[in-house]
Design a protein around this motif. Structure first.
Motif, PDB file in Angstrom:
ATOM      1  N   GLY A  20       0.818  -1.212   0.000  1.00 41.49           N
ATOM      2  CA  GLY A  20       0.000   0.000   0.000  1.00 41.49           C
ATOM      3  C   GLY A  20       0.851   1.260   0.000  1.00 41.49           C
ATOM      4  O   GLY A  20       0.374   2.334  -0.351  1.00 41.49           O
ATOM      5  N   GLU A  21       2.136   1.121   0.355  1.00 40.68           N
ATOM      6  CA  GLU A  21       3.022   2.302   0.284  1.00 40.68           C
ATOM      7  C   GLU A  21       3.275   2.615  -1.183  1.00 40.68           C
ATOM      8  O   GLU A  21       3.402   1.705  -1.990  1.00 40.68           O
ATOM      9  CB  GLU A  21       4.362   1.989   0.967  1.00 40.68           C
ATOM     10  CG  GLU A  21       4.374   2.362   2.415  1.00 40.68           C
ATOM     11  CD  GLU A  21       5.721   2.078   3.065  1.00 40.68           C
ATOM     12  OE1 GLU A  21       6.741   2.030   2.367  1.00 40.68           O
ATOM     13  OE2 GLU A  21       5.722   1.895   4.287  1.00 40.68           O
ATOM     14  N   SER A  22       3.403   3.894  -1.501  1.00 42.65           N
ATOM     15  CA  SER A  22       3.600   4.252  -2.905  1.00 42.65           C
ATOM     16  C   SER A  22       5.081   4.252  -3.268  1.00 42.65           C
ATOM     17  O   SER A  22       5.947   4.097  -2.403  1.00 42.65           O
ATOM     18  CB  SER A  22       2.990   5.622  -3.154  1.00 42.65           C
ATOM     19  OG  SER A  22       3.624   6.533  -2.319  1.00 42.65           O
ATOM     20  N   GLY A  23       5.358   4.423  -4.548  1.00 38.76           N
ATOM     21  CA  GLY A  23       6.736   4.613  -5.006  1.00 38.76           C
ATOM     22  C   GLY A  23       7.429   3.356  -5.472  1.00 38.76           C
ATOM     23  O   GLY A  23       8.614   3.394  -5.804  1.00 38.76           O
ATOM     24  N   ARG A  24       6.679   2.224  -5.495  1.00 35.71           N
ATOM     25  CA  ARG A  24       7.319   0.986  -5.961  1.00 35.71           C
ATOM     26  C   ARG A  24       6.441   0.298  -7.019  1.00 35.71           C
ATOM     27  O   ARG A  24       5.932  -0.796  -6.797  1.00 35.71           O
ATOM     28  CB  ARG A  24       7.553   0.028  -4.800  1.00 35.71           C
ATOM     29  CG  ARG A  24       8.651   0.499  -3.899  1.00 35.71           C
ATOM     30  CD  ARG A  24       9.032  -0.549  -2.880  1.00 35.71           C
ATOM     31  NE  ARG A  24      10.101  -0.057  -2.047  1.00 35.71           N
ATOM     32  CZ  ARG A  24      10.038  -0.019  -0.714  1.00 35.71           C
ATOM     33  NH1 ARG A  24       8.983  -0.469  -0.076  1.00 35.71           N
ATOM     34  NH2 ARG A  24      11.060   0.443  -0.033  1.00 35.71           N
ATOM     35  N   PRO A  25       6.303   0.946  -8.150  1.00 35.29           N
ATOM     36  CA  PRO A  25       5.426   0.370  -9.180  1.00 35.29           C
ATOM     37  C   PRO A  25       5.895  -0.988  -9.685  1.00 35.29           C
ATOM     38  O   PRO A  25       5.106  -1.737 -10.251  1.00 35.29           O
ATOM     39  CB  PRO A  25       5.431   1.421 -10.294  1.00 35.29           C
ATOM     40  CG  PRO A  25       6.607   2.292 -10.008  1.00 35.29           C
ATOM     41  CD  PRO A  25       6.854   2.252  -8.544  1.00 35.29           C
ATOM     42  N   LEU A  26       7.172  -1.322  -9.490  1.00 36.01           N
ATOM     43  CA  LEU A  26       7.641  -2.626  -9.968  1.00 36.01           C
ATOM     44  C   LEU A  26       7.266  -3.757  -9.019  1.00 36.01           C
ATOM     45  O   LEU A  26       7.418  -4.924  -9.348  1.00 36.01           O
ATOM     46  CB  LEU A  26       9.166  -2.612 -10.192  1.00 36.01           C
ATOM     47  CG  LEU A  26       9.643  -1.691 -11.302  1.00 36.01           C
ATOM     48  CD1 LEU A  26      11.167  -1.750 -11.421  1.00 36.01           C
ATOM     49  CD2 LEU A  26       9.017  -2.075 -12.639  1.00 36.01           C
ATOM     50  N   TRP A  27       6.793  -3.411  -7.824  1.00 35.33           N
ATOM     51  CA  TRP A  27       6.339  -4.435  -6.876  1.00 35.33           C
ATOM     52  C   TRP A  27       4.827  -4.541  -7.000  1.00 35.33           C
ATOM     53  O   TRP A  27       4.092  -3.676  -6.539  1.00 35.33           O
ATOM     54  CB  TRP A  27       6.778  -4.071  -5.456  1.00 35.33           C
ATOM     55  CG  TRP A  27       6.120  -4.861  -4.358  1.00 35.33           C
ATOM     56  CD1 TRP A  27       5.449  -4.335  -3.293  1.00 35.33           C
ATOM     57  CD2 TRP A  27       6.066  -6.289  -4.189  1.00 35.33           C
ATOM     58  NE1 TRP A  27       4.990  -5.341  -2.487  1.00 35.33           N
ATOM     59  CE2 TRP A  27       5.342  -6.554  -3.016  1.00 35.33           C
ATOM     60  CE3 TRP A  27       6.540  -7.383  -4.931  1.00 35.33           C
ATOM     61  CZ2 TRP A  27       5.091  -7.846  -2.541  1.00 35.33           C
ATOM     62  CZ3 TRP A  27       6.300  -8.670  -4.475  1.00 35.33           C
ATOM     63  CH2 TRP A  27       5.592  -8.890  -3.294  1.00 35.33           C
ATOM     64  N   THR A  28       4.396  -5.607  -7.658  1.00 37.81           N
ATOM     65  CA  THR A  28       2.967  -5.770  -7.924  1.00 37.81           C
ATOM     66  C   THR A  28       2.355  -6.815  -7.006  1.00 37.81           C
ATOM     67  O   THR A  28       1.175  -7.137  -7.134  1.00 37.81           O
ATOM     68  CB  THR A  28       2.765  -6.243  -9.377  1.00 37.81           C
ATOM     69  OG1 THR A  28       3.467  -7.502  -9.515  1.00 37.81           O
ATOM     70  CG2 THR A  28       3.299  -5.250 -10.380  1.00 37.81           C
ATOM     71  N   GLY A  29       3.192  -7.391  -6.129  1.00 39.88           N
ATOM     72  CA  GLY A  29       2.700  -8.461  -5.268  1.00 39.88           C
ATOM     73  C   GLY A  29       3.038  -9.832  -5.828  1.00 39.88           C
ATOM     74  O   GLY A  29       2.743 -10.850  -5.202  1.00 39.88           O
TER      75      GLY A  29
END
Ligand code: S3P
Length: 177
Positions: free
Chosen positions: A122-131
């Motif tokens: 839920g923290e922003s700034g890591r678009p490459l972490w999609t789960g």
């Protein structure tokens, strides 16, 4: 190439979740140096969040913005710089960091990275972490040799922040920094 002790910036490199920002902030305090978070600088310079730059303009545009921000760093006072996890991907970035400072790789195993990223969901700034754990594992494996090549010092950052900072300080002292 090895930079002279005490000269220039200290660049903290490593994968997402390896603790670059937290460790960098504490290290800068202990060394009485300026702390700069490269992702924050990119967002300020571009006038958009990291997430927005990725989603609206794409990763190549983000990499260009990241490169420009790195080149524009105020290096005069020898700041501690927390880089983004992908800064080492561009050869020009690696050689710039080699010329202007000491490169410290915060090495952290996949399991601990996953634990941290999942608890920061839920923290922003890591678009490459999609789960997607498998995709993350693949990215870490692909980048690990690049972090290794780009590093002058390698420090385990899977432990508490204070411990990693203490280890970096010891290693700097050994080098006469
Ligand atoms: C990235 C890592 C992020 C940020 C951007 C791209 C990467 O920074 O720069 O989302 O390519 O690994 P952190 O490593 O600080 O999460």
């Amino acid at each position: 190439m090895s930079s002279p002790p005490g000269a220039g910036a200290i660049f903290l490199t490593g994968f997402m979740g390896s603790g670059k920002s937290m460790i960098g902030r504490e290290l800068a305090l202990r060394l009485h140096r300026l702390f700069i978070d490269l992702d924050d600088l990119i967002a300020r310079r571009e006038g958009h969040s990291i997430d927005h730059i990725f989603s609206a303009l794409g990763e190549p545009a983000f990499r260009e913005a990241e490169h420009r921000a790195l080149m524009a760093l105020p290096l005069g006072s020898g700041p501690v710089v927390a880089t983004g996890g992908g800064v080492v991907l561009k050869r020009e970035n690696r050689s710039f960091m080699a010329r202007t400072g000491l490169r410290v790789w915060l090495k952290c195993p996949l399991a601990e990275i996953l634990r941290r990223l999942e608890s920061a969901a839920g923290e922003s700034g890591r678009p490459l972490w999609t789960g997607d754990r498998q995709e993350l594992a693949r990215l870490l494996e692909e980048r690990t040799p690049v972090y290794a090549e780009a590093a002058e010092l390698t420090v385990d950052s899977s432990v508490a922040t204070g411990e990693t900072v203490g280890e970096i300080l010891r290693r700097l002292e050994e080098r006469g920094a």
